[in-house]
Design an enzyme around this catalytic site. Sequence first.
Site, short mmCIF file in Angstrom:
data_model
loop_
_atom_site.label_atom_id
_atom_site.label_comp_id
_atom_site.label_asym_id
_atom_site.label_seq_id
_atom_site.Cartn_x
_atom_site.Cartn_y
_atom_site.Cartn_z
N ASP A 163 16.58 -10.42 3.44
CA ASP A 163 17.99 -9.90 3.60
C ASP A 163 18.76 -11.24 2.82
O ASP A 163 19.79 -11.10 2.60
CB ASP A 163 18.20 -9.70 5.11
N HIS A 191 16.27 -7.46 11.48
CA HIS A 191 15.99 -7.13 10.39
C HIS A 191 16.26 -5.53 10.27
O HIS A 191 15.47 -4.77 10.42
CB HIS A 191 14.63 -7.50 9.92
P1 NAX Z 1 1.85 -0.26 3.36
O1 NAX Z 1 1.72 1.10 4.20
O2 NAX Z 1 1.73 -0.09 1.90
O3 NAX Z 1 0.61 -1.32 3.88
C1 NAX Z 1 0.50 -1.56 5.42
C2 NAX Z 1 -0.90 -1.87 5.39
O4 NAX Z 1 -1.04 -2.36 6.91
C3 NAX Z 1 -1.93 -0.71 5.32
O5 NAX Z 1 -2.79 -0.77 4.13
C4 NAX Z 1 -2.52 -0.36 6.55
O6 NAX Z 1 -3.94 0.12 6.50
C5 NAX Z 1 -2.43 -1.79 7.13
N1 NAX Z 1 -2.29 -1.65 8.82
C6 NAX Z 1 -1.75 -0.71 9.58
N2 NAX Z 1 -2.06 -1.32 10.84
C7 NAX Z 1 -2.86 -2.45 10.89
C8 NAX Z 1 -3.47 -3.08 11.56
N3 NAX Z 1 -3.22 -2.99 13.04
N4 NAX Z 1 -4.29 -4.19 11.18
C9 NAX Z 1 -4.47 -4.61 9.87
N5 NAX Z 1 -3.77 -3.75 9.17
C10 NAX Z 1 -3.23 -2.59 9.46
O7 NAX Z 1 3.20 -0.92 3.83
P2 NAX Z 1 3.91 -2.12 3.17
O8 NAX Z 1 4.98 -1.51 1.95
O9 NAX Z 1 3.04 -2.96 2.71
O10 NAX Z 1 4.69 -2.70 4.37
C11 NAX Z 1 4.20 -3.50 5.45
C12 NAX Z 1 5.16 -3.73 6.44
O11 NAX Z 1 6.26 -4.47 5.85
C13 NAX Z 1 5.92 -2.33 6.95
O12 NAX Z 1 5.98 -2.20 8.30
C14 NAX Z 1 7.37 -2.37 6.48
O13 NAX Z 1 8.10 -1.76 7.16
C15 NAX Z 1 7.44 -4.12 6.46
N6 NAX Z 1 8.52 -4.58 5.70
C16 NAX Z 1 9.20 -5.41 6.15
C17 NAX Z 1 10.22 -6.04 5.33
C18 NAX Z 1 11.00 -7.45 6.09
O14 NAX Z 1 11.97 -7.87 5.41
N7 NAX Z 1 10.72 -7.77 7.30
C19 NAX Z 1 10.73 -5.64 4.01
C20 NAX Z 1 9.51 -4.89 3.51
C21 NAX Z 1 8.94 -4.04 4.49
O15 NAX Z 1 9.65 -2.87 4.53
#
Ligand code: NAX
Length: 328
Positions: A163, A191
């Site tokens: 952000d 966020h």
């Molecule tokens: P993806 O869905 O591509 O990847 C997430 C991965 O996490 C998947 O491979 C899934 O199998 C794995 N996962 C789920 N539960 C798990 C657990 N208990 N232990 C280990 N692995 C687990 O999402 P991606 O685009 O990589 O985003 C990841 C996270 O970042 C999401 O929650 C998203 O909302 C968040 N974000 C946060 C941002 C921020 O600024 N704070 C910005 C970007 C993003 O939106």
Amino acid sequence: MTTKKPIRVAVTGAAGNIGYALLFRIASGEMLGKDQPVILQLLEIPTEGAQKALKGVAMELEDCAFPLLADMVLTDDPKVAFKDANWNLLVGSKPRGPGMERADLLKDNGKIFIAQGQAIDAVAADDARVAVVGNPCNTNVMIAAAQAKRLPADRFTAMVRLDENRGRAQLAKKAGVSINEVSELFIYGNHSPTMFADFTHAKIGGKPAAEVIGDEAWLKNDYLPTVGKRGAAIIEARGLSSAASAANALIDHVRDLTTVGAIHSVAVASEGRYGFAEGIWAGMPVKTTAAGYEVITSYEMDDFAKSKIAITNDELIGERDTVKDLLG
Ligand code: NAX
């Protein structure tokens, strides 16, 4: 050749989109330094698909022949992933499914962060630090920190750096200057679209940003929503959520938390600063010190800034109320 002891970096959700944009940069030394070896400890969920995808990512990391990548651990067990880890990057979380309410998402993800907070507290290194990216990241970090008996709360941070980067870029674009001219733009609060990108203290070329831009209505009515809703705009344009820019922000977040003197936005335990409720994690400016970081509390907020902070504070309190059963 470096003789430094490797730093162990645990990454959850390592086979996800952000993971794919992140791991190669950590292994190339962009996060912890070009002479700092790392051991990547990668956690994914215990499904065949996720573990297979994780293996594929590890094969690619191997094929990069990174001189600084000392070792890799691939696992579905948090206690293995966080074992002796110095940095714990909690990226993985459950996405919001069709028809799912925000409260259900908060609770479902909360359970993940209880288990991971407990595992980190039990097995991570004595100097362990945690950075949460998985959303809702402010509330997830609060839940993880609540499980810690050994590690102090200031080791737990959440990422609002994307952000901040977005906010700086939009100011530079409007003023028609290089990004390097924009300073002191910090993110307060959640966020989420309620975040407050504090343009009132930002500087462009050392002068107040509001004076340089000369358009208060734009700052209040266009700039703030553009920064706050940038994540949704990326999804709309790309069909996928921000991944490379999120990974880049996490590299910035950790690098600046390990660079003495760096000043940047981090979501930390509020301790009542800037009018945020005690016990919630809110974005605010921090300065990295040799011992960790200190929050910069010297910015005086005007009534407009205070009203914006009150809105994002209320949202964070609401999130905390939704997950209160998970904080015990
Ligand atoms: P993806 O869905 O591509 O990847 C997430 C991965 O996490 C998947 O491979 C899934 O199998 C794995 N996962 C789920 N539960 C798990 C657990 N208990 N232990 C280990 N692995 C687990 O999402 P991606 O685009 O990589 O985003 C990841 C996270 O970042 C999401 O929650 C998203 O909302 C968040 N974000 C946060 C941002 C921020 O600024 N704070 C910005 C970007 C993003 O939106």
